[in-house]
Scaffold this motif. Structure first.
Motif, PDB file in Angstrom:
ATOM      1  N   THR A 256     -49.274  -3.361 -14.453  1.00 38.31           N
ATOM      2  CA  THR A 256     -50.039  -3.346 -15.700  1.00 38.31           C
ATOM      3  C   THR A 256     -51.544  -3.379 -15.430  1.00 38.31           C
ATOM      4  O   THR A 256     -52.319  -2.735 -16.121  1.00 38.31           O
ATOM      5  CB  THR A 256     -49.650  -4.537 -16.594  1.00 38.31           C
ATOM      6  OG1 THR A 256     -49.434  -5.668 -15.761  1.00 38.31           O
ATOM      7  CG2 THR A 256     -48.379  -4.232 -17.366  1.00 38.31           C
ATOM      8  N   VAL A 259     -52.618   0.039 -14.512  1.00 36.82           N
ATOM      9  CA  VAL A 259     -52.746   0.902 -15.687  1.00 36.82           C
ATOM     10  C   VAL A 259     -54.062   0.629 -16.401  1.00 36.82           C
ATOM     11  O   VAL A 259     -54.773   1.554 -16.813  1.00 36.82           O
ATOM     12  CB  VAL A 259     -51.534   0.698 -16.621  1.00 36.82           C
ATOM     13  CG1 VAL A 259     -51.784   1.344 -17.979  1.00 36.82           C
ATOM     14  CG2 VAL A 259     -50.283   1.275 -15.986  1.00 36.82           C
ATOM     15  N   THR A 260     -54.423  -0.657 -16.533  1.00 37.64           N
ATOM     16  CA  THR A 260     -55.680  -1.005 -17.188  1.00 37.64           C
ATOM     17  C   THR A 260     -56.864  -0.414 -16.427  1.00 37.64           C
ATOM     18  O   THR A 260     -57.791   0.145 -17.017  1.00 37.64           O
ATOM     19  CB  THR A 260     -55.836  -2.543 -17.268  1.00 37.64           C
ATOM     20  OG1 THR A 260     -54.565  -3.094 -17.583  1.00 37.64           O
ATOM     21  CG2 THR A 260     -56.837  -2.933 -18.321  1.00 37.64           C
ATOM     22  N   SER A 263     -57.179   3.271 -17.003  1.00 40.26           N
ATOM     23  CA  SER A 263     -56.994   3.703 -18.388  1.00 40.26           C
ATOM     24  C   SER A 263     -58.024   4.737 -18.837  1.00 40.26           C
ATOM     25  O   SER A 263     -57.832   5.399 -19.850  1.00 40.26           O
ATOM     26  CB  SER A 263     -57.021   2.492 -19.318  1.00 40.26           C
ATOM     27  OG  SER A 263     -58.243   1.819 -19.149  1.00 40.26           O
ATOM     28  N   LYS A 269     -51.213   7.994 -18.742  1.00 40.82           N
ATOM     29  CA  LYS A 269     -50.008   7.879 -19.564  1.00 40.82           C
ATOM     30  C   LYS A 269     -48.739   8.330 -18.844  1.00 40.82           C
ATOM     31  O   LYS A 269     -47.637   8.063 -19.290  1.00 40.82           O
ATOM     32  CB  LYS A 269     -50.171   8.650 -20.869  1.00 40.82           C
ATOM     33  CG  LYS A 269     -50.422  10.118 -20.693  1.00 40.82           C
ATOM     34  CD  LYS A 269     -50.636  10.763 -22.055  1.00 40.82           C
ATOM     35  CE  LYS A 269     -51.033  12.236 -21.871  1.00 40.82           C
ATOM     36  NZ  LYS A 269     -51.413  12.864 -23.109  1.00 40.82           N
ATOM     37  N   ALA A 274     -47.326   2.392 -17.706  1.00 42.10           N
ATOM     38  CA  ALA A 274     -47.948   2.589 -19.008  1.00 42.10           C
ATOM     39  C   ALA A 274     -46.879   2.761 -20.075  1.00 42.10           C
ATOM     40  O   ALA A 274     -47.166   2.740 -21.267  1.00 42.10           O
ATOM     41  CB  ALA A 274     -48.855   3.814 -18.962  1.00 42.10           C
ATOM     42  N   VAL A 287     -51.240   2.439 -24.421  1.00 41.41           N
ATOM     43  CA  VAL A 287     -52.293   2.493 -23.413  1.00 41.41           C
ATOM     44  C   VAL A 287     -53.251   3.651 -23.670  1.00 41.41           C
ATOM     45  O   VAL A 287     -54.464   3.500 -23.591  1.00 41.41           O
ATOM     46  CB  VAL A 287     -51.670   2.622 -22.005  1.00 41.41           C
ATOM     47  CG1 VAL A 287     -52.752   2.721 -20.956  1.00 41.41           C
ATOM     48  CG2 VAL A 287     -50.774   1.431 -21.736  1.00 41.41           C
ATOM     49  N   SER A 296     -42.860   8.110 -24.324  1.00 42.87           N
ATOM     50  CA  SER A 296     -42.554   7.065 -23.340  1.00 42.87           C
ATOM     51  C   SER A 296     -41.103   7.136 -22.878  1.00 42.87           C
ATOM     52  O   SER A 296     -40.822   7.025 -21.690  1.00 42.87           O
ATOM     53  CB  SER A 296     -42.837   5.688 -23.923  1.00 42.87           C
ATOM     54  OG  SER A 296     -44.216   5.448 -23.912  1.00 42.87           O
TER      55      SER A 296
END
Lengths: 322, 309
Positions: A256, A259-260, A263, A269, A274, A287, A296
């Motif tokens: 996570t 992903v941040t 971003s 994505k 994400a 996200v 997703s």
């Protein structure tokens, strides 16, 4: 079919005839009991004002005020924030009208819901099992006597994968039962019949609590399933137990953050992590812009198939020379 | 006796990188025989056996078991094959019994009675409920044999089977294999680098070196071929007299004397003549020893002396 069941039974036997498995399951129970005892003690201190109705009314007044004061802040969707506050107000009103105390922490279901976060511990344990189930056979040399039976290799591999999922299911049931019992013992059983309050199209609706908790579990299990499948793949490809545990846990806990950090790129994505939290599509923010539940699910399906295809290809083709 | 081939190796090759590990090996193992697969370490014995079990793929060629292809019809081909590949590695945290149950389940038609039968066959009744980690190497070997026999295979393949067995165990093991071959017409393939063992156990021996099968012979042929000339040692009461006697009979042959023995290398058909001559001369013979070439020497002869690769 019968021999497939026999194979799964074998894998089950190999999982449950080991002390380490029971240590893991024991730890899970200890964690639930400890969490229960701690939350009971802290909850008692916090709830000096036992009249929850007054509390909720107070909350609503503050929220009403904030609703009128709300201003446009760049980067935050005003409509969305407004809707979230409105949802809380309506839910609180519904609770006061129908005499349904808030679930958080103080009744059995509150505790069960809080304990959903413990699924990350379950993930850890299931990853350990998944990491060992193929690599372990290679490390101990037992793979040879396992593969010279009248069963194609993919059947052996499938039985191992299914046994891992079965172990995950066992652990989740254990977690649920343990948190239900601990919650009930600590907070009493009086709230068992209480519904969960959902919110659709501006209306508060009553939802069966058990159904709601299963949904919460299901959402939390997306990440578990993906990481376990990943660990299983690493275990099969590299035949190393520790490597599989290491990489999987590292990714699970840093995914996570990764992903941040990434971003700002549009391709973020497509990263697995994400997409593992599907709850963002019911309450929260995805996200990246333009991400939908369908997107997703599609990404997850691609990763899931990829991981399993790699495991399958490597396991069925590999020369067993060690 | 039936001599139907149970296992057929047809021109199998295995190439790893650019190296030819197994180079065009063909042979058959027949029902009721014990076939020895002999060769130095690294010659390709284990690789060949692993190919038979489908553990290693073949680059070329085909292996048929009971007429079914290992490559294309694995489940049917392997169902009547049992064996041990190198060390019999079992699940150490399970009991011996649970290990057998584990393998039995993979066939689907093995009864509890059959499991018990196999346990008593290998003599593990006393310890079968103990965890395998408490077993000695010999006991693990026995358990390994038990899992190999569980499904009544008609082809048993054993890779270095007597590793870790004590002499009594080896003797019993040999007897048992012989019984399976003769009474139940099972085809048995045994690999080893221990030549003396092969001599005692096998009917036919295939010699593999550097990935090539260089010779297949029956054990009797192996030992008897060219075996007319041999060294014969007599234990006698009067060595000098015996020496004179032998020198008269075989003028061109050297003799080798000891305190009480005299040796000469001659055609074995001459032995009765020598004995008769000694008796005539009043020499008392208390012992006679024929020293034929051992399989080991034979093996070294065939492989050109480069025994260990």
């Amino acid at each position: 079919m019968r021999r497939m069941l026999n194979l799964i039974q074998n894998e089950n036997m190999k999982i449950f005839r080991r002390l380490s498995t029971y240590i893991m399951l024991g730890l899970l129970i200890i964690i639930v009991v400890a969490a229960g005892v701690i939350s009971k003690n802290t909850a008692q201190q916090a709830s000096i004002n036992t009249d929850w109705k007054t509390q909720l009314t107070q909350d609503n007044t503050t929220m009403q005020k904030s609703l009128t004061d709300m201003q446009t802040i760049p980067g935050i969707d005003l409509e969305q924030s407004r809707a979230a506050v409105e949802k809380n107000i309506k839910t609180n009103n519904y609770r006061i009208e129908h005499n349904l105390p808030p679930v958080q922490g103080k009744i059995v279901w509150g505790f069960v819901t809080n304990m959903v976060s413990t699924i990350s511990i379950v993930s850890l344990f299931v990853i350990i099992i998944a990491a060992g189930i193929v690599a372990g056979e290679f490390n101990s040399g037992t793979i040879k006597l396992l593969l010279i039976r009248p069963l194609k290799r993919w059947k052996v591999l499938l039985s191992k994968y299914l046994a891992v999922l079965l172990f995950a299911l066992d652990s989740l049931i254990l977690l649920f039962v343990a948190s239900f019992l601990v919650g009930g013992i600590l907070y009493g059983w009086s709230g068992v019949g209480q519904p969960y309050l959902g919110y659709t199209n501006g209306n508060v609706t009553e939802i069966n609590m058990l159904g709601h908790i299963f949904t919460t579990y299901a959402y939390a299990c997306v990440n578990l399933l993906m990481m376990v499948t990943f660990a299983f793949m690493i275990s099969t490809v590299f035949r190393s137990n520790s490597l599989a545990v290491g990489i999987s846990l590292f990714l699970m806990y840093t995914g996570t953050i990764l992903v941040t950090l990434l971003s700002k790129y549009s391709w973020v994505k497509y990263i697995l992590f994400a997409n593992t939290d599907l709850t963002v599509y019911t309450n929260g923010l995805p996200v990246a812009k333009g991400m939908t539940m369908t997107f997703s699910l599609l990404v997850l399906a691609v990763y899931f198939i990829l991981f399993n295809a790699i495991s399958w290809a490597v396991f069925t083709k590999r020369d067993v020379a060690a | 006796m039936q001599t139907k081939p149970v296992a057929q190796f047809k021109n199998i090759k295995k190439k790893i990188g650019k190296k030819m590990i197994i180079d065009d090996i063909s042979f058959e193992v027949n029902a009721g025989e014990i076939f020895g697969f002999l060769g130095p370490n690294g010659a390709g014995k284990t690789t060949t056996i692993r190919m038979l079990f489908g553990l290693i793929s073949m680059t070329e060629g085909e292996i048929l078991v009971n007429g079914f292809s290992i490559k294309h019809d694995f489940e049917k081909a392997i169902v009547r094959v049992g064996g041990i590949i190198e060390n019999p590695e079992m699940y150490k945290y399970l009991t011996g019994y649970k290990n057998l149950v584990h393998y039995a389940r993979m066939y689907g038609d093995i009864t509890k009675e059959r499991i018990d039968e196999v346990i008593s066959l290998v003599g593990l009744e006393q310890r079968i409920k103990d965890k395998v980690k408490t077993y000695s190497l010999g006991m693990r070997q026995r358990l390994g044999l038990a899992q190999a026999l569980l499904h009544k295979p008609n082809l048993i393949v054993l890779d270095e089977p007597t590793n870790g067995l004590d002499p009594a165990g080896i003797h019993e093991f040999r007897k048992h294999l012989r019984m399976l071959a003769e009474k139940e017409n099972v085809a048995i393939m045994v690999s080893s680098h221990q030549l003396s063992e092969m001599e005692l156990m096998c009917d036919r021996i295939g010699i593999i070196q550097n990935g090539k099968l260089i010779d297949i012979q029956t054990v009797n042929d192996f030992l008897d071929k060219d075996e007319v000339v041999m060294r014969v040692t007599f234990t006698v009461d009067d060595v000098p007299k015996a020496k004179t006697c032998l020198n008269q009979m075989f003028q061109e042959q050297e003799t080798l004397e000891n305190e009480s023995t005299i040796s000469i290398t001659i055609d074995s058909s001459k032995i009765p003549d020598i004995v008769a001559a000694f008796v005539r001369e009043g020499i008392r013979i208390s012992g006679l020893d024929k020293e034929s070439k051992t399989l080991e020497q034979k093996f070294l002869d065939i492989t050109g002396g480069s025994g260990i690769a």
